[in-house]
Every structure is written in C-alpha cells, then in structure tokens.
Design a protein around this motif. Structure first.
Motif, mmCIF file in Angstrom:
data_model
loop_
_atom_site.group_PDB
_atom_site.id
_atom_site.type_symbol
_atom_site.label_atom_id
_atom_site.label_comp_id
_atom_site.label_asym_id
_atom_site.label_seq_id
_atom_site.Cartn_x
_atom_site.Cartn_y
_atom_site.Cartn_z
ATOM 1 N N ASN A 98 -23.712 -89.748 24.179
ATOM 2 C CA ASN A 98 -25.002 -89.981 24.827
ATOM 3 C C ASN A 98 -26.069 -90.329 23.804
ATOM 4 N N GLN A 99 -26.097 -89.578 22.714
ATOM 5 C CA GLN A 99 -27.085 -89.851 21.676
ATOM 6 C C GLN A 99 -26.888 -91.247 21.088
ATOM 7 N N ARG A 100 -25.653 -91.594 20.829
ATOM 8 C CA ARG A 100 -25.346 -92.909 20.230
ATOM 9 C C ARG A 100 -25.727 -94.043 21.174
ATOM 10 N N ARG A 147 -29.642 -94.206 21.554
ATOM 11 C CA ARG A 147 -30.225 -94.749 20.318
ATOM 12 C C ARG A 147 -29.974 -96.244 20.218
ATOM 13 N N SER A 148 -28.756 -96.655 20.526
ATOM 14 C CA SER A 148 -28.399 -98.065 20.444
ATOM 15 C C SER A 148 -29.241 -98.906 21.404
ATOM 16 N N ASN A 194 -31.825 -101.637 19.949
ATOM 17 C CA ASN A 194 -31.613 -103.045 20.317
ATOM 18 C C ASN A 194 -32.821 -103.646 21.018
ATOM 19 N N ALA A 195 -33.464 -102.885 21.894
ATOM 20 C CA ALA A 195 -34.646 -103.386 22.592
ATOM 21 C C ALA A 195 -35.784 -103.664 21.610
ATOM 22 N N VAL A 196 -35.980 -102.769 20.649
ATOM 23 C CA VAL A 196 -37.052 -102.956 19.665
ATOM 24 C C VAL A 196 -36.719 -104.110 18.711
ATOM 25 N N ILE A 222 -39.882 -105.350 26.065
ATOM 26 C CA ILE A 222 -38.878 -104.296 25.973
ATOM 27 C C ILE A 222 -38.031 -104.374 27.236
ATOM 28 N N TRP A 223 -36.730 -104.543 27.065
ATOM 29 C CA TRP A 223 -35.808 -104.525 28.194
ATOM 30 C C TRP A 223 -34.433 -104.126 27.688
ATOM 31 N N PHE A 224 -33.538 -103.778 28.620
ATOM 32 C CA PHE A 224 -32.211 -103.290 28.279
ATOM 33 C C PHE A 224 -31.165 -104.109 29.018
ATOM 34 N N THR A 225 -30.059 -104.394 28.347
ATOM 35 C CA THR A 225 -28.993 -105.152 28.987
ATOM 36 C C THR A 225 -28.260 -104.256 29.989
#
Length: 143
Positions: free
Chosen positions: A59-61, A64-65, A69-71, A103-106
């Motif tokens: 979960n942490q990995r 964080r990823s 990646n968004a930043v 800022i967005w997430f795949t």
C-alpha cells in the motif's frame, strides 16, 4: 496517523537527472496537492492514509508511486499548454502520461491502490421473470 511523507528529493530522483525549472517550494506544494487529490478521488486511499495503523509495504509503495508520478508529470510540463503542434512536415504531440499541468492519476495507479473495488455488494434490485406466468418480479437478485 499513517499520513505519507514524500520529500522533494524523491521527485528529483524520479526525474532521473532531467532538469526542471520548478522550484522546491512549488514541488512541495504539488506533493501536498497530489496527496489531497488522491484522498479525494480514492476513498480507499483516504481510509489507508487516515488510519492509525501503519501502511503495508505494498500500500505504501503504490500510494507513493501514484503521488510521485503525478507530481513528476507536472514537473516535466513546460507550461506551454500545447497538446499538438504542426508546421509543414514537422509535427509534435505531447504524451499526457509524461507531462501534464494538472495533478491526475492513471487508471492503473488507482487500481493498484484498490480504488476501483466496489464496496461489498450483497445483491442488486432488478426485474426477473416469475414463472410460470412471466410477470416481472422486482425482487433482489443475488449475483
């Protein structure tokens, strides 16, 4: 509280030596924006980050990823606002997965965190045919 901490140096490491004209203050703010955005779009991430229990390694990995990646996408953005450019035989199109002013997430990043999982659904209400008469019966269908 298991709120996640990400340093600006991690963003620079993820850029892998690529220069950026973004200041460390800007990147710190974008890290906070990414954490807030992730908690807003993914209730699972909100629960994990606000939990008093420590995060599991996976979960942490994954969290964080997704944040890094968004930043990094924002840090790589040159701010031009152009999606594609064409002049004679020259054509240029930006890849939104590598640069973005937002800022967005795949979908894959969100799926890795568990954001696409549905809450425990016991049944759904829907019509089904009642035999022998064939009249619709609006009962609970267990799938």
């Amino acid at each position: 509280m298991s709120m996640i901490e990400i340093e600006v140096s991690e963003i620079h490491s993820a850029l892998d030596g690529l220069p950026t004209d973004r200041s460390d203050t800007f990147l710190k703010e974008k890290i906070l924006d990414a954490i807030a955005a992730l908690m807003g779009v993914c209730p699972v991430a909100r629960v994990l980050l606000e939990s008093p229990e420590p995060l599991s390694f996976m979960n942490q990995r994954n969290i964080r990823s997704a944040i890094i990646n968004a930043v990094v996408r924002v840090a790589r953005d040159d701010g031009s606002g152009f999606k594609s450019e064409r002049e004679s035989a020259y054509e240029y199109t930006r890849d939104p997965l590598s640069t973005s002013p937002n800022i967005w997430f795949t979908d894959k990043e969100l799926a890795a965190i568990g954001c696409n999982k549905r809450a425990g659904v016991i049944g759904t209400i829907g019509p089904h045919i009642s035999s022998p008469y064939g009249y619709p019966d609006y009962g609970v269908c267990y799938e």
